[in-house]
Design an enzyme around this catalytic site. Structure first.
Site, PDB file in Angstrom:
ATOM      1  N   SER A  46     -13.451  21.372  30.467  1.00  0.00           N
ATOM      2  CA  SER A  46     -12.214  20.902  31.110  1.00  0.00           C
ATOM      3  C   SER A  46     -10.981  21.653  30.632  1.00  0.00           C
ATOM      4  CB  SER A  46     -12.027  19.403  30.849  1.00  0.00           C
ATOM      5  OG  SER A  46     -12.000  19.136  29.455  1.00  0.00           O
ATOM      6  N   GLY A  83     -16.445  18.215  31.367  1.00  0.00           N
ATOM      7  CA  GLY A  83     -17.571  17.472  30.808  1.00  0.00           C
ATOM      8  C   GLY A  83     -18.693  18.329  30.278  1.00  0.00           C
ATOM      9  N   ASN A 114     -16.973  19.314  23.849  1.00  0.00           N
ATOM     10  CA  ASN A 114     -17.663  18.083  24.212  1.00  0.00           C
ATOM     11  C   ASN A 114     -18.845  17.806  23.296  1.00  0.00           C
ATOM     12  OD1 ASN A 114     -16.107  17.063  26.436  1.00  0.00           O
ATOM     13  ND2 ASN A 114     -16.824  18.804  27.627  1.00  0.00           N
ATOM     14  N   ASP A 195      -3.681  11.623  27.269  1.00  0.00           N
ATOM     15  CA  ASP A 195      -4.973  11.316  26.646  1.00  0.00           C
ATOM     16  C   ASP A 195      -5.108  11.890  25.240  1.00  0.00           C
ATOM     17  OD1 ASP A 195      -5.486  14.037  27.041  1.00  0.00           O
ATOM     18  OD2 ASP A 195      -7.071  13.734  28.520  1.00  0.00           O
TER      19      ASP A 195
END
Length: 221
Positions: A46, A83, A114, A195
């Protein structure tokens, strides 16, 4: 420099975010591609795909503009998928390369974040990253790697196994390395999305300012 863990560090990954079309900026770029245009594939998760920002604000788009400003004719192909772990990246690397209009002059490889957020065994991350570098080496494609650093909440043991992966592999496979993709960004809330994990357009611009000369030198070399 260490990753500062925010509340978002507890989320396992950004996998719930729909993955963008793998070549989101490809139609315009491929149309302009010719023999004297350098082709770069930005292959990552991402952080490359452009999570939470417009496609023209994404890392590949901003990098392409920065390289153009340096006088290079270049098309940066966005092959980031939100992801993706290193295992997922390994599964799609050959497909992504074969889908390009020609062999790229350079691949920018940025995976592992990730894996870290999920606490995946660093040995698996190392193995997957090495397999991708072997594939690129087999195809005689130059590589610039962007590294990642483990969040403090994962502990010193995990960090001691995860953090050296990128330096070790860059040295082994003669790849250029930008040690930490979010260097100088993740510690500044003004450069991050709410975030606390992904950079905003200004944060991406800071990363691009740090890596663009490295990429330019590699393309000129």
């Amino acid at each position: 420099m260490l990753v500062h863990c925010t509340a978002a560090c507890s989320q396992p990954s950004d996998e719930a975010t729909p993955a963008p079309v793998e070549s989101a900026n490809a139609p315009a770029a491929d149309a302009a591609l010719n023999a004297d245009t350098k082709l770069v594939m930005a292959f990552g998760d991402s952080l490359y795909a452009g999570y939470g920002v417009k496609q023209d604000e994404s890392f590949p788009a901003q990098l392409e503009k920065a390289l153009s400003d340096k006088g290079l004719k270049v098309s940066v192909h966005n092959a980031g998928v939100s992801g993706d772990t290193t295992a997922a990246g390994l599964q799609r690397l050959a497909f992504a390369l074969d889908g390009l209009p020609r062999k790229p002059d350079l691949v920018i490889l940025g995976l592992g974040g990730n894996d870290m957020l999920r606490g995946i065994n660093p040995d698996q991350t190392l193995s997957n990253m090495e397999a991708m570098l072997k594939e690129l080496q087999k195809r005689d494609i130059d590589v610039v790697m962007t590294g990642m650093i483990a969040a403090p909440n994962l502990g010193r043991d995990y960090a001691s196994r995860f953090n050296p992966i990128f330096t070790q592999l860059a040295e082994k496979y003669d790849a250029e390395l930008y040690p930490f993709f979010l260097d100088g960004v993740i510690t500044d809330p003004k450069l991050m999305l709410p975030d606390g994990v992904h950079p905003n357009p200004q944060g991406i611009a800071k990363t691009v300012s740090g890596i663009s000369s490295l990429v330019a030198d590699e393309l000129k070399g």
